[in-house]
Design a protein around this motif. Sequence first.
Motif, PDB file in Angstrom:
ATOM      1  N   ARG A   1      -1.825   5.003  -3.179  1.00 41.67           N
ATOM      2  CA  ARG A   1      -2.897   4.001  -3.233  1.00 41.67           C
ATOM      3  C   ARG A   1      -3.831   4.161  -2.025  1.00 41.67           C
ATOM      4  NH1 ARG A   1      -2.653  -2.600  -2.662  1.00 41.67           N
ATOM      5  NH2 ARG A   1      -4.867  -2.886  -3.131  1.00 41.67           N
TER       6      ARG A   1
ATOM      7  N   TRP B   1       0.832  -1.204   0.000  1.00 38.73           N
ATOM      8  CA  TRP B   1       0.000   0.000   0.000  1.00 38.73           C
ATOM      9  C   TRP B   1       0.870   1.258   0.000  1.00 38.73           C
ATOM     10  CZ3 TRP B   1      -5.324   0.521  -0.337  1.00 38.73           C
ATOM     11  CH2 TRP B   1      -6.044  -0.677  -0.332  1.00 38.73           C
TER      12      TRP B   1
ATOM     13  N   ASP C   1      -6.020   7.322  -2.523  1.00 38.40           N
ATOM     14  CA  ASP C   1      -7.055   7.088  -3.546  1.00 38.40           C
ATOM     15  C   ASP C   1      -8.174   6.216  -2.983  1.00 38.40           C
ATOM     16  OD1 ASP C   1      -5.550   8.560  -5.310  1.00 38.40           O
ATOM     17  OD2 ASP C   1      -4.731   6.827  -6.396  1.00 38.40           O
ATOM     18  N   GLU C   2      -7.789   5.188  -2.242  1.00 41.04           N
ATOM     19  CA  GLU C   2      -8.794   4.256  -1.708  1.00 41.04           C
ATOM     20  C   GLU C   2      -9.650   4.947  -0.637  1.00 41.04           C
ATOM     21  OE1 GLU C   2      -9.425   1.369  -3.040  1.00 41.04           O
ATOM     22  OE2 GLU C   2     -10.978   0.803  -1.589  1.00 41.04           O
TER      23      GLU C   2
END
Length: 393
Positions: free
Chosen positions: A238, A234, A241-242
């Motif tokens: 990332r 991760w 964004d998640e």
Amino acid sequence: MHTTVGIVGGGPAGLLLARLLRNAGIDSVTLESRDRAYVEQRQRAGILEQGTVDALRAAGAAERMDREGMVHHGIELRFDRGLHRVDFPALTGGRSVMVYAQTEVVKDLIALQLADGGPLLFGAQVRSVEGADGDRPVIRYVHEGREQTLTCDYVVGCDGFHGVARNAVPESVRTTYERTYPYSWLGILAEAPPVYDELIYAHSTRGFALASMRSPAVSRLYLQVPNHTDPADWPDERIWDELDARFAVDADPGWKLERGPVSAKAVLPMRSSVTEPMRYGRVFLAGDAAHIVPPTGAKGLNLAASDVIVLARALIHEHNTGSAELLDAYSDTCLRRVWRAEHFSYFMTTTLHTDPAQSPFDTRLQLSQLTRLTSSAHAAAELAENYTGLPIG
Ligand code: RFL
Ligand code: PHB
């Protein structure tokens, strides 16, 4: 060496107990296996219930908390692409919570104890607690490379989930009730201002997310991830964004987290566990040594505090009157509150997370429950009362 109360573990439970006893004139020795810097940096809880705040104030340990802590009057729940606020004072007759990190509570209590309390030894690794059913239980520990013993009138195991004090309760007497969960949390600390002034708990088709904070400049954020996730999978972008994808709701179209440097990243498994009884002879268990909860209800630190508040009251009563009545009631008194918090933590966890094995039917049930929580004052009050904390003792 001999002391009245030998305390195993210098986390929030052990440190608050030492302070409460010191204020009542009862001597104690606290043995902590780690060094001071480690204990003060360990990233954990962020939410203090009203009762924990009141107890820190009464103990004279709230001066910095009252300056730097942030009072929160509610939380936001996001689900089904909508958002809903739960207003704590309106639902509970005026109760709220305080955002003040466990690291800061621990720093404040350590400073006070070192200034004018009983001995607090760092780097003191307890090996065993013996003689729980006799008059003078003994703590065996290693400090500065030497094996030492501490005899006590009472021993309190505040040594967390992986501690050794629990073993002083014979296996024939002890029962542990447990549950594991099929997901973990990936938690980050980020130098980025929180985008909203309350905590946001999000149920989404991509899994659970939580936006919390440590200060007006530091965010604490969590994502549901599969068990055994490697944080190296991760990268920061990332994660951001998640998080944005999971918090997205139609009612707040332009909403984006403010991004900043990530200073800590860790994966935390989730577990519920209770060991009964919390007392055997002259040995008492408090906090994570006796029970743990998944963090979704923000209860672990608060249960640690309420256990030692009940225990300090009982030890002081015995000290002042000679009556063991409250000590005898300790385990039952705590376990009533512990089981309520266990249920609330389980409820929040299973209502907000996506079980990898869950069916579309299960998801509709979760959404129905969340709708109920945010449309009925009775259902919302049940959440608010549990979250802000039920009466202690
Ligand atoms: P701790 O904090 O684990 O402290 C135990 C201490 O004992 C020491 N020790 C020993 N010392 C001597 N000899 C030995 N043999 C020893 N073995 C262990 C350890 O080094 C340690 O210093 O237990 P305590 O005091 O009972 O406090 C419990 C809380 O720390 C815990 O429940 C909370 O952090 C849980 N939790 C949360 N609780 C909340 O109330 N609100 C929250 O918002 C919240 N968020 C969280 C959390 C826990 C988390 N993690 C990491 C599990 C968020 C997270 C991510
Ligand atoms: C946190 O700020 O670390 C935190 C807040 C609420 C939770 C769990 C953790 O439910």
